[in-house]
Every structure is written in structure tokens, then in C-alpha cells.
Motif scaffolding. Sequence first.
Motif, PDB file in Angstrom:
ATOM      1  N   ALA A   7       0.944  -1.155  -0.005  1.00 17.52           N
ATOM      2  CA  ALA A   7      -0.262  -0.103  -0.058  1.00 17.52           C
ATOM      3  C   ALA A   7       0.497   1.216   0.014  1.00 17.52           C
ATOM      4  O   ALA A   7       1.537   1.345   0.342  1.00 17.52           O
ATOM      5  N   PRO A   8       0.219   2.266  -0.791  1.00 15.59           N
ATOM      6  CA  PRO A   8       0.931   3.346  -0.846  1.00 15.59           C
ATOM      7  C   PRO A   8       1.896   4.544   0.972  1.00 15.59           C
ATOM      8  O   PRO A   8       1.943   4.979   0.627  1.00 15.59           O
ATOM      9  N   GLY A   9       0.652   3.537   1.476  1.00 12.58           N
ATOM     10  CA  GLY A   9       0.434   4.806   2.917  1.00 12.58           C
ATOM     11  C   GLY A   9       1.855   4.399   3.215  1.00 12.58           C
ATOM     12  O   GLY A   9       1.996   5.049   4.685  1.00 12.58           O
ATOM     13  N   GLY A  10       2.681   2.831   3.754  1.00 12.98           N
ATOM     14  CA  GLY A  10       3.552   2.768   4.278  1.00 12.98           C
ATOM     15  C   GLY A  10       2.814   1.444   4.721  1.00 12.98           C
ATOM     16  O   GLY A  10       2.552   0.432   4.514  1.00 12.98           O
ATOM     17  N   TRP A  11       5.088   1.079   5.373  1.00 18.25           N
ATOM     18  CA  TRP A  11       4.588  -0.793   5.379  1.00 18.25           C
ATOM     19  C   TRP A  11       3.534  -0.979   6.300  1.00 18.25           C
ATOM     20  O   TRP A  11       3.053  -2.241   5.738  1.00 18.25           O
ATOM     21  N   TRP A  12       2.773  -0.300   6.891  1.00 21.90           N
ATOM     22  CA  TRP A  12       1.976  -0.654   8.229  1.00 21.90           C
ATOM     23  C   TRP A  12       0.149  -0.888   7.412  1.00 21.90           C
ATOM     24  O   TRP A  12      -0.933  -1.611   8.168  1.00 21.90           O
ATOM     25  N   MET A  13       0.520  -0.334   6.359  1.00 23.63           N
ATOM     26  CA  MET A  13      -0.319  -0.233   5.530  1.00 23.63           C
ATOM     27  C   MET A  13      -1.446  -1.526   4.263  1.00 23.63           C
ATOM     28  O   MET A  13      -0.052  -1.838   4.678  1.00 23.63           O
ATOM     29  N   LEU A  14      -2.892  -1.927   4.516  1.00 21.62           N
ATOM     30  CA  LEU A  14      -2.727  -3.515   3.987  1.00 21.62           C
ATOM     31  C   LEU A  14      -3.566  -2.358   2.495  1.00 21.62           C
ATOM     32  O   LEU A  14      -4.147  -2.547   3.263  1.00 21.62           O
ATOM     33  N   HIS A  15      -2.912  -3.476   1.872  1.00 19.50           N
ATOM     34  CA  HIS A  15      -4.676  -3.065   0.938  1.00 19.50           C
ATOM     35  C   HIS A  15      -5.180  -4.238   1.461  1.00 19.50           C
ATOM     36  O   HIS A  15      -5.017  -5.403   1.434  1.00 19.50           O
ATOM     37  N   PRO A  16      -6.512  -3.715   1.236  1.00 21.36           N
ATOM     38  CA  PRO A  16      -7.599  -4.927   1.239  1.00 21.36           C
ATOM     39  C   PRO A  16      -7.905  -6.733   0.406  1.00 21.36           C
ATOM     40  O   PRO A  16      -8.406  -7.250   0.778  1.00 21.36           O
ATOM     41  N   THR A  17      -7.450  -6.143  -0.437  1.00 19.48           N
ATOM     42  CA  THR A  17      -7.310  -7.561  -1.480  1.00 19.48           C
ATOM     43  C   THR A  17      -5.459  -8.833  -0.919  1.00 19.48           C
ATOM     44  O   THR A  17      -5.728 -10.013  -1.995  1.00 19.48           O
ATOM     45  N   SER A  18      -4.685  -8.128  -0.255  1.00 14.24           N
ATOM     46  CA  SER A  18      -3.198  -8.539  -0.334  1.00 14.24           C
ATOM     47  C   SER A  18      -3.852  -9.972   0.460  1.00 14.24           C
ATOM     48  O   SER A  18      -5.132 -10.351   1.395  1.00 14.24           O
ATOM     49  N   PRO A  19      -2.366 -10.940   0.639  1.00 20.00           N
ATOM     50  CA  PRO A  19      -2.472 -12.143   0.807  1.00 20.00           C
ATOM     51  C   PRO A  19      -2.495 -11.807   2.536  1.00 20.00           C
ATOM     52  O   PRO A  19      -3.079 -12.729   3.567  1.00 20.00           O
ATOM     53  N   ARG A  20      -1.781 -10.928   3.078  1.00 22.26           N
ATOM     54  CA  ARG A  20      -1.692 -10.498   3.813  1.00 22.26           C
ATOM     55  C   ARG A  20      -3.391 -10.391   5.159  1.00 22.26           C
ATOM     56  O   ARG A  20      -3.015 -10.726   5.938  1.00 22.26           O
ATOM     57  N   ARG A  21      -4.136  -9.676   4.583  1.00 24.22           N
ATOM     58  CA  ARG A  21      -5.103  -9.088   4.980  1.00 24.22           C
ATOM     59  C   ARG A  21      -5.693 -10.924   4.657  1.00 24.22           C
ATOM     60  O   ARG A  21      -6.894 -10.757   5.524  1.00 24.22           O
ATOM     61  N   ARG A  22      -5.925 -10.956   3.429  1.00 29.09           N
ATOM     62  CA  ARG A  22      -6.763 -12.202   3.759  1.00 29.09           C
ATOM     63  C   ARG A  22      -6.468 -13.072   4.645  1.00 29.09           C
ATOM     64  O   ARG A  22      -7.275 -14.289   4.768  1.00 29.09           O
ATOM     65  N   TYR A  23      -4.659 -13.393   4.681  1.00 33.13           N
ATOM     66  CA  TYR A  23      -4.435 -15.000   6.230  1.00 33.13           C
ATOM     67  C   TYR A  23      -5.208 -14.193   7.395  1.00 33.13           C
ATOM     68  O   TYR A  23      -5.504 -15.150   7.959  1.00 33.13           O
ATOM     69  N   TRP A  24      -5.102 -12.604   7.200  1.00 35.62           N
ATOM     70  CA  TRP A  24      -5.568 -12.174   9.006  1.00 35.62           C
ATOM     71  C   TRP A  24      -7.458 -12.762   8.567  1.00 35.62           C
ATOM     72  O   TRP A  24      -8.128 -12.772   9.789  1.00 35.62           O
TER      73      TRP A  24
END
Length: 183
Positions: A7-24
Motif C-alpha cells: 500500500a502506498p501509505g507505508g509498510w503498516w498499511m494493508l491493501h484490502p485484497t492483499s494475501p496478508r489481509r486475507r490470511y488475517w
Amino acid sequence: RRALRTAPGGWWMLHPTSPRRRYWDLFIALNLVYTMLFLPVRICFNITAFDDYNYGWWVESVVNMVFLVDLFMNLSTGVYVKVILPMGVPGVSPGSPSEVDMDEDGEESSAGFSNFRESVKLSFRFRDILTSYAKGWLWIDAVSVVPWEILLQASFASSSSMDVASAPRLLKLFRLARLLKLL
């Protein structure tokens, strides 16, 4: 290596369809299943996990912490927001006629803004994220993440009636509404 969707906001921002978000989201679903199975039993049989520091206390504490972390994860996940774009902007599909739309009576219709169109964009601005979250799940998540049982047990420690302190467990049932969000 596969490139991560950042995500362009920084390393702490998540894209809503990213694999990290889906695993979470999958991890949250497992915690919701635990809550769905064990919370009604605890409420019906008046079982408190916080009597002493036993296995139940640790499990409940971890589940509460997971939902607290989820609240902050939701505040750092991008959201889709509606934007109004003028026609003729590069990258915007060519659009509607330039004349004003009229209804059957010859009056100008509410579609008088035919030179604009509504679009959706992904936003990582904290204001957009907070506004979107506050309109939906923030209040449910905030009420269900507070450890009411611990707070009230501490305040009613001298009282012989612990039913008052165990009643707020019903507020944790709001977590089950999150199943609708994940579907």
C-alpha cells in the motif's frame, strides 16, 4: 520471488485484497468460530474464565488481544471510496451527452449533472479509513473488544453478587456479527 502488493501509505498499511489481509481475515474467522462455540456455553452455565489464571483465562486473553489487534488492522487497511469525476478527464471513459437531461414535463431532471460521473477509488488516507470504519463496524468492534468482565469483576470484587459482573459477556456476542463482514 513474488512481489508483494504494498500500500502506498507505508509498510503498516494493508491493501484490502492483499494475501496478508486475507490470511488475517481467515485467522479472525477461526477466532469467531471459537467465540461462537464457547461464549454461549460460558454465558448459559455462568462459567467465568477469569476466576484464576487457568487455561481458560489465557485462551480468553489471547482471543481478546486478537480482536484488539483486528481493530487496529481495520484502521490500517485501505478502503474504496466514491469520488465524483468530471467527464473528459484523461483516463475517464467518454460519457454522456452535453445537453441537459429533461423529464416528460420538459423540466430539468435530477440528472442535470450529466457532465460528471461517479467512480470508486482505493484510498489509504486515514480520514477515509476512519470515516468508512465508523459508519460500519467500528462501534461493534470497540464494544466487543473491551474486557468488560475483567473491569467489572475488579470493581465488584467486594460484592457477593458476581452476576452483575458476568452480564457484560453478552456484549461479546457482537463479535459474531463480524461473520457477516467476512462473508
